[in-house]
Write an enzyme that holds these catalytic residues in place. Structure first.
Site, PDB file in Angstrom:
ATOM      1  N   ASP A   1      14.710   7.362 -10.161  1.00 38.67           N
ATOM      2  CA  ASP A   1      14.040   6.822  -8.978  1.00 38.67           C
ATOM      3  C   ASP A   1      14.839   7.240  -7.745  1.00 38.67           C
ATOM      4  O   ASP A   1      14.558   8.259  -7.127  1.00 38.67           O
ATOM      5  CB  ASP A   1      13.939   5.309  -9.115  1.00 38.67           C
ATOM      6  CG  ASP A   1      13.004   4.662  -8.119  1.00 38.67           C
ATOM      7  OD1 ASP A   1      12.742   5.270  -7.065  1.00 38.67           O
ATOM      8  OD2 ASP A   1      12.535   3.556  -8.375  1.00 38.67           O
TER       9      ASP A   1
ATOM     10  N   GLU B   1      17.557  10.593 -19.581  1.00 47.89           N
ATOM     11  CA  GLU B   1      17.119   9.443 -18.807  1.00 47.89           C
ATOM     12  C   GLU B   1      15.599   9.344 -18.880  1.00 47.89           C
ATOM     13  O   GLU B   1      14.917  10.363 -18.978  1.00 47.89           O
ATOM     14  CB  GLU B   1      17.585   9.633 -17.361  1.00 47.89           C
ATOM     15  CG  GLU B   1      17.318   8.521 -16.425  1.00 47.89           C
ATOM     16  CD  GLU B   1      18.127   7.274 -16.706  1.00 47.89           C
ATOM     17  OE1 GLU B   1      17.699   6.501 -17.587  1.00 47.89           O
ATOM     18  OE2 GLU B   1      19.146   7.052 -16.050  1.00 47.89           O
ATOM     19  N   ASP B   2      15.063   8.120 -18.840  1.00 48.72           N
ATOM     20  CA  ASP B   2      13.611   7.969 -18.858  1.00 48.72           C
ATOM     21  C   ASP B   2      13.015   8.269 -17.489  1.00 48.72           C
ATOM     22  O   ASP B   2      12.039   8.995 -17.373  1.00 48.72           O
ATOM     23  CB  ASP B   2      13.192   6.584 -19.351  1.00 48.72           C
ATOM     24  CG  ASP B   2      13.825   5.432 -18.589  1.00 48.72           C
ATOM     25  OD1 ASP B   2      14.637   5.674 -17.664  1.00 48.72           O
ATOM     26  OD2 ASP B   2      13.521   4.274 -18.926  1.00 48.72           O
TER      27      ASP B   2
ATOM     28  N   ARG C   1       5.278  -2.004 -22.433  1.00 52.37           N
ATOM     29  CA  ARG C   1       6.160  -0.970 -22.972  1.00 52.37           C
ATOM     30  C   ARG C   1       5.623  -0.380 -24.276  1.00 52.37           C
ATOM     31  O   ARG C   1       6.059   0.680 -24.685  1.00 52.37           O
ATOM     32  CB  ARG C   1       7.592  -1.468 -23.085  1.00 52.37           C
ATOM     33  CG  ARG C   1       7.966  -2.357 -24.110  1.00 52.37           C
ATOM     34  CD  ARG C   1       9.424  -2.781 -24.155  1.00 52.37           C
ATOM     35  NE  ARG C   1       9.945  -3.345 -22.934  1.00 52.37           N
ATOM     36  CZ  ARG C   1      11.188  -3.179 -22.533  1.00 52.37           C
ATOM     37  NH1 ARG C   1      12.026  -2.495 -23.249  1.00 52.37           N
ATOM     38  NH2 ARG C   1      11.607  -3.724 -21.422  1.00 52.37           N
TER      39      ARG C   1
ATOM     40  N   PHE D   1       4.797   2.518  -9.242  1.00 50.92           N
ATOM     41  CA  PHE D   1       5.416   1.847 -10.381  1.00 50.92           C
ATOM     42  C   PHE D   1       4.629   2.212 -11.627  1.00 50.92           C
ATOM     43  O   PHE D   1       3.431   1.946 -11.712  1.00 50.92           O
ATOM     44  CB  PHE D   1       5.420   0.327 -10.182  1.00 50.92           C
ATOM     45  CG  PHE D   1       6.393  -0.366 -11.082  1.00 50.92           C
ATOM     46  CD1 PHE D   1       7.640  -0.715 -10.615  1.00 50.92           C
ATOM     47  CD2 PHE D   1       6.063  -0.635 -12.400  1.00 50.92           C
ATOM     48  CE1 PHE D   1       8.558  -1.346 -11.453  1.00 50.92           C
ATOM     49  CE2 PHE D   1       6.962  -1.257 -13.242  1.00 50.92           C
ATOM     50  CZ  PHE D   1       8.215  -1.615 -12.764  1.00 50.92           C
TER      51      PHE D   1
END
Length: 97
Positions: free
Chosen positions: A17, A13-14, A79, A66
């Site tokens: 959260d 997973e990147d 990105r 964020f």
């Protein structure tokens, strides 16, 4: 999903959260009886709404901000950065849709 039966599975997973999505995926994959099921996340956010899930392997723990860059985007922007950084409120306003 028979492909995972008796296999060693690593979920990559990147960012984690709240942890709810990855917990749901683990629950689904577990039904197919993998030999092992481990998780890795490049980033784990210290989020107040976290369900408490912690991956087996973690690259970096980050504050509840964020972040963008290195394929993490804000409204399809940033990105392509070759680093990860916190986007400021000014940046959020500039690139909001």
């Amino acid at each position: 999903m028979e492909e995972v039966r008796s296999k060693h599975v690593l979920i990559v997973e990147d960012i984690v959260d709240t942890g709810r999505s990855i917990q749901s995926l683990i629950q689904t994959l577990s039904q197919y009886n993998p030999a092992t099921l481990k998780t890795f996340s490049l980033l784990v956010k210290r989020a107040p709404l976290s369900c408490g899930y912690r991956p087996d392997y973690v690259g970096f723990e980050i504050p509840n901000e964020f972040v963008v860059g290195y394929c993490l985007d804000y409204n399809d922007t940033f990105r392509d950065l070759d680093h990860i950084c916190v986007i400021s409120e000014t940046g959020k306003q500039k690139y909001k849709q």
